[in-house]
Design a protein around this motif. Structure first.
Motif, short mmCIF file in Angstrom:
data_model
loop_
_atom_site.label_atom_id
_atom_site.label_comp_id
_atom_site.label_asym_id
_atom_site.label_seq_id
_atom_site.Cartn_x
_atom_site.Cartn_y
_atom_site.Cartn_z
N PHE A 48 0.95 -1.23 0.24
CA PHE A 48 -0.03 -0.16 -0.40
C PHE A 48 0.65 1.02 0.24
CE2 PHE A 48 -3.19 -2.53 1.31
CZ PHE A 48 -4.66 -2.44 0.73
N LEU A 49 2.38 1.53 0.65
CA LEU A 49 3.07 2.11 0.56
C LEU A 49 2.89 2.65 -1.00
CD1 LEU A 49 5.15 4.55 2.50
CD2 LEU A 49 6.49 2.75 2.12
N ALA A 50 3.43 1.13 -1.43
CA ALA A 50 4.17 1.47 -3.07
C ALA A 50 2.60 1.93 -3.90
CB ALA A 50 4.05 0.33 -4.05
N ALA A 51 1.26 1.66 -3.55
CA ALA A 51 0.36 2.21 -4.23
C ALA A 51 -0.32 4.06 -3.78
CB ALA A 51 -0.80 1.50 -3.57
N HIS A 52 -0.03 4.00 -2.16
CA HIS A 52 0.53 5.77 -2.35
C HIS A 52 1.39 7.01 -3.20
CE1 HIS A 52 -3.30 4.61 0.60
NE2 HIS A 52 -1.97 4.19 1.24
N VAL A 53 2.67 6.44 -3.12
CA VAL A 53 3.40 6.77 -4.14
C VAL A 53 3.06 6.74 -5.26
CG1 VAL A 53 5.71 7.15 -4.89
CG2 VAL A 53 5.49 5.88 -2.38
N ALA A 54 2.44 6.00 -5.71
CA ALA A 54 1.41 6.47 -7.44
C ALA A 54 0.59 7.27 -7.19
CB ALA A 54 1.25 4.86 -7.72
N TYR A 55 0.25 7.08 -6.73
CA TYR A 55 -0.95 7.67 -6.66
C TYR A 55 -0.87 9.42 -5.95
CZ TYR A 55 -4.95 3.97 -6.18
OH TYR A 55 -5.81 2.82 -6.30
N THR A 56 -0.25 10.23 -5.31
CA THR A 56 0.99 10.78 -4.88
C THR A 56 1.36 11.33 -6.15
OG1 THR A 56 1.37 10.35 -2.81
CG2 THR A 56 2.67 12.13 -4.28
N GLY A 57 2.34 10.50 -6.57
CA GLY A 57 2.58 10.88 -8.70
C GLY A 57 0.80 11.32 -9.43
N ALA A 58 0.17 10.67 -9.18
CA ALA A 58 -0.97 10.50 -10.60
C ALA A 58 -0.93 11.79 -9.98
CB ALA A 58 -1.87 9.77 -10.17
N PHE A 59 -1.57 12.62 -9.13
CA PHE A 59 -2.06 13.77 -8.38
C PHE A 59 -1.61 14.92 -8.70
CE2 PHE A 59 -4.53 11.04 -4.44
CZ PHE A 59 -5.20 10.85 -6.04
N ALA A 60 0.08 14.93 -8.22
CA ALA A 60 1.24 15.58 -8.29
C ALA A 60 0.81 16.29 -10.35
CB ALA A 60 2.14 15.09 -8.07
N ALA A 61 1.17 15.65 -10.78
CA ALA A 61 1.32 15.61 -12.67
C ALA A 61 0.02 16.67 -13.18
CB ALA A 61 1.29 14.27 -13.00
N ARG A 62 -1.05 16.09 -11.79
CA ARG A 62 -2.30 17.05 -12.70
C ARG A 62 -2.36 18.28 -11.12
NH1 ARG A 62 -3.12 11.23 -13.65
NH2 ARG A 62 -3.87 10.24 -15.15
N GLY A 63 -2.10 18.90 -10.79
CA GLY A 63 -1.85 19.24 -9.29
C GLY A 63 -1.74 20.91 -10.02
N GLY A 64 -2.66 21.19 -9.22
CA GLY A 64 -2.10 23.42 -8.86
C GLY A 64 -0.76 23.53 -7.66
N ARG A 65 -0.66 24.71 -7.30
CA ARG A 65 -0.51 25.75 -6.56
C ARG A 65 -1.33 24.78 -5.32
NH1 ARG A 65 -0.11 31.46 -5.47
NH2 ARG A 65 1.39 30.49 -3.71
#
Length: 205
Positions: free
Chosen positions: A75-92
């Protein structure tokens, strides 16, 4: 929520409440594949998030610290992947949203760390990872952003409940906490992936 995924999610949550561990060897590993089939992952990072989650689901079907640590790592690996997905679509980052997530994460890591005994360090690292995922979710803007943020919050709630059930609450509450974990977890996964799908479908090309 799509019909097949909703059916498997409700079935597994009900079986958790009943303590029917034998049947959960069928329903729990089916959750992420069914979600992927009904709500196609929005790119490699969300797909990796599903894969890590599936591996965690399978690991946590077993008892003991070794299985728990395997699930934690998955699940740690899953959260790292989700964090990357959100950061790629995120703003400030928005302080009014990020600060509460950071405070909650720090408090959870501190409290559970004291209760986790020899698992203290892995649990604290995991708490920081899911807090980072939750903060990253708040940076996404536009269509689907509300579902993504709600999904991340539900995931944090699910993991906190899992930790409470393992380290804090009496064993007699195990079935109730397991059912609560699965109800919030399955909702979280659907909200995250449906939110990502909506976001990408409406993104300018």
């Amino acid at each position: 929520m799509r019909a097949k995924y909703a059916l498997v999610a409700v079935a597994d949550t009900t079986l958790a409440l009943l303590g029917a561990s034998r049947w959960r060897k069928i329903t729990k590993p089916a959750l992420m594949p069914v979600l992927a089939a009904e709500n196609r992952p929005a790119g490699p990072a969300p797909a990796l998030g599903l894969l890590g989650s599936w591996a965690g689901d399978v690991a946590l079907l077993r008892g003991g610290d070794r299985a728990f640590l395997t699930g934690l790592g998955s699940f740690l690996a899953a959260h790292v992947a989700y964090t990357g997905a959100f950061a790629a679509r995120g703003g400030r980052p928005r302080a009014r949203l990020v600060v509460p997530v950071a405070v909650t994460t720090a408090a959870t890591a501190a409290v559970l760390g004291r209760k986790a005994g020899p698992l203290r360090r892995p649990v604290q690292v995991y708490a920081l990872a899911i807090g980072t995922m939750g903060a990253a979710a708040t940076t996404v803007r536009g269509p689907g952003a509300g579902r993504i943020a709600a999904g991340a919050a539900a995931f944090m709630a699910s993991d906190s409940l899992l930790a409470l059930g393992r380290f804090v609450l009496p064993k007699r509450w195990a079935r109730v906490t397991d059912a609560g974990v699965m109800a919030s977890y399955t909702l979280a996964q659907w909200l995250i992936h449906d939110g990502l799908r909506q976001h990408d479908a409406n993104a300018p090309h």
